[in-house]
Design an enzyme around this catalytic site. Sequence first.
Site, PDB file in Angstrom:
ATOM      1  N   GLU A 104     -43.323 -25.801 -62.738  1.00 28.02           N
ATOM      2  CA  GLU A 104     -44.377 -26.088 -63.702  1.00 28.02           C
ATOM      3  C   GLU A 104     -45.507 -26.972 -63.174  1.00 28.02           C
ATOM      4  O   GLU A 104     -46.641 -26.831 -63.604  1.00 28.02           O
ATOM      5  CB  GLU A 104     -43.762 -26.744 -64.945  1.00 28.02           C
ATOM      6  CG  GLU A 104     -42.844 -25.834 -65.754  1.00 28.02           C
ATOM      7  CD  GLU A 104     -43.577 -24.680 -66.386  1.00 28.02           C
ATOM      8  OE1 GLU A 104     -44.745 -24.845 -66.785  1.00 28.02           O
ATOM      9  OE2 GLU A 104     -42.998 -23.580 -66.470  1.00 28.02           O
ATOM     10  N   SER A 143       1.356 -32.518-115.054  1.00 22.94           N
ATOM     11  CA  SER A 143       2.501 -33.369-114.716  1.00 22.94           C
ATOM     12  C   SER A 143       2.282 -34.257-113.498  1.00 22.94           C
ATOM     13  O   SER A 143       3.167 -35.050-113.156  1.00 22.94           O
ATOM     14  CB  SER A 143       3.739 -32.499-114.490  1.00 22.94           C
ATOM     15  OG  SER A 143       4.122 -31.872-115.701  1.00 22.94           O
TER      16      SER A 143
END
Length: 782
Positions: free
Chosen positions: A199, A476
């Site tokens: 680059e 329960s």
Amino acid sequence: MATRKLIKKPQKGFTKGKVEKEQKAKPGFTHWCAMTAIKLSIIFVTTLALYSIYLDGKVRHTFEGQRWQVPAQVYGKVPTINNDQQINFDHLEQELLHLHYKRVAKVKLPGQYARNSNKFIIYRREFDFGFGLEAPAKVSIEKKRDEVFRLLEDGQPLHKVKLEPILIDRILSAEGEDRVVLSLDQMPEQLIDTLLFIEDKDFYHHHGLSPTGILRAFWKNILAGETVQGGSTLTQQLAKNMFLTRHKTLWRKVNEALISIILEMRYSKDQILEAYLNEVYLGQHYANGIHGVGLAAQFYFGKPLKNLESHEIALLIAQIKGPSFYDPWRKPKRAAERRDLVLRMMFENHLINKNEFNQALLTPLNIRAERRFDKQTYPAYMQLVRRELKQMGAANAMQSGIRIFTGFDLHRQTHVERAIKQQLALLEKAKATEKLEAAVVISDIRSGQIQAVVGGKSVKFSGFNRALDAKRPIGSLIKPAVYLTALEKFNTYNFATPLKDEPISLESSKGKYWQPQNYDGKFRGQVPLIQGLVNSLNVPTVNLGMQLGIDKVATTLTALGYEGKVPMVPSMLLGAINMSAYEVNQWYNTIANNGLYNDAHAIIRVVSGQGDVLWSKNNIVDARLSPQAAYLIDYALARVAKDGTAKSLSWLFPEQIIAGKTGTSNDLRDSWFVGYDQQSVVTTWIGRDDNLPMGLTGSSGALSLFANYLKKQGSSSRFDLLPEGIEFATFELATGNAVMDDCANVAYYPAIRDSIFYSDKCLQQRPEQASWLEKIFGSGSD
């Protein structure tokens, strides 16, 4: 002869004065043009200077402030291996594979592991556990009979080692920006060198703009027949990505040049390069962009940047030219060609040798199987994490890159998700029903840490979280609170205390009558207290609760950890109280932890991006029950799983001691089961969102889901040390008195020693056992 002097006549309309004016006008116009140019230049330079000052302020504000909105990272529980602990190599390997560790024949690099039947070697990557960055370490684990007997870290024996936790999710900012920010020294040199060669070869020599670089790139691209090198400098690319839009206009190019010069004047080359590598756009994950090489390494390869190989670095650099054009999922051939071109550039510039180059060319792209990120995979658990962050006031810190460590357990979460999918499908088929939903919460008994949460049948759906928000009648499940209240009154009640099991009718304040029934519709006259709980009998429970007082039961429920309002009505004694699975799990965890309360929590520690501990969970031991009562209720709940309403567990897991309780609401609308072993409490619920009956009890529904999960996860058998003050005694069931062994109709139960008063009378003597001779020949009497 006299000569005539010729005089040239001036042309008509042309006078001496006019000539002089014209001669004077020429230097005046030039002067005016020069002055105008100078003035315009001054205006231009002043404007440019003022605009540059504006840009400089903008650059400094962004570059020196919080450049990026770094997401919060949420981690699971840090795996800790201790000497002498039980260990499952298959579970350990699954976790390493989830972390994208690679199995090899010989471990050489971080991120690799090797194993055989009795030895496991892991090269742990570097990681900050919240106490500073720890360097990579080679961990060796040897086991005998499924227990760790030798533990080494870099060859040194240790009692405990930590492994890398999994990343559950990343909480993005409001703008949805995701990023992994790394310093320059955390990035591979090979990646940096490759980037510069491809680059911006002159990066360390130019001042932001590089005319020679543009010409060189133009010439190399012509020779190659394609774009192999960029013309813009890295500084220009950074200026464009960080400060400008993507619209290609002349004004943007001017801004790009000015910002590039400002960056070069203000900051060092290393600072600019580091910012570029953290900012560069490298792909798209649905609506969110992939910015920075750190996040890109996770996105494409599922592993940290430092662990990338040469061919992976080449593919990463290849994406800079066009992440969409060279998308390796959609355009694998095109991406491979671009990668190979970068590899050739690496070879030509001596960044890799010939063997590495040839081997890399033959290597497939090696990207993750699916494009979707390994995130938001556990939405129900993450909803709990987000709520806790909001409660602690950390919601506004999401942009500071904080790290959140939780109690999340990958194996438990995975196994319970699979169990839900399988078991709901089986139940719907067996009951010819549909639209069943489920919720599960799993917690660590000793710490209260939430290990797994599932909020519905669609385990990956981030919608309504039934585990946290669906409040349903618990049936329960309430009964242990009733019987625990009685057991704390040890001078009055023990396991053998007779409870009436006869028809009962209670009148409400509005004149209505409530007549509870046992599930089987039968009445037994009277039953021992423990049988009322083990067999989940409704009528004895109501009689006991009314004797104790509803307010006393409510107090016990609050002491165990329930924070809601308890309705002061008799039906509450049979579970006419709405709770979420999360709330139920909280107070059952106290029972499983021998009466010690721990606040349920997902988050253990929050660490800032700089490594400072922002928040840490304090584990305070809070005894809510006496050790004796805690032991007794645990004993009874283990009997539930052995020969009570959950006795199917004793058939499925005959060698394990498990405790638990079933629960069913009216008309079989809700099926509950809470079960626990030595390590975890698991709360399961099955029902329908429309609240219609589904034909499942706690035993036939939620219990089967728990069993399916336990088959996958495995269990650690429950054991309780007999606390001081508890001893076993023989009780006469008809009276509830402690008696000698010569009484008939007796049972052997644990009880609090101070409550045991032996009676020398029996309602019925135990008949003498006939000898074997008498059994054969008779007693000899008429």
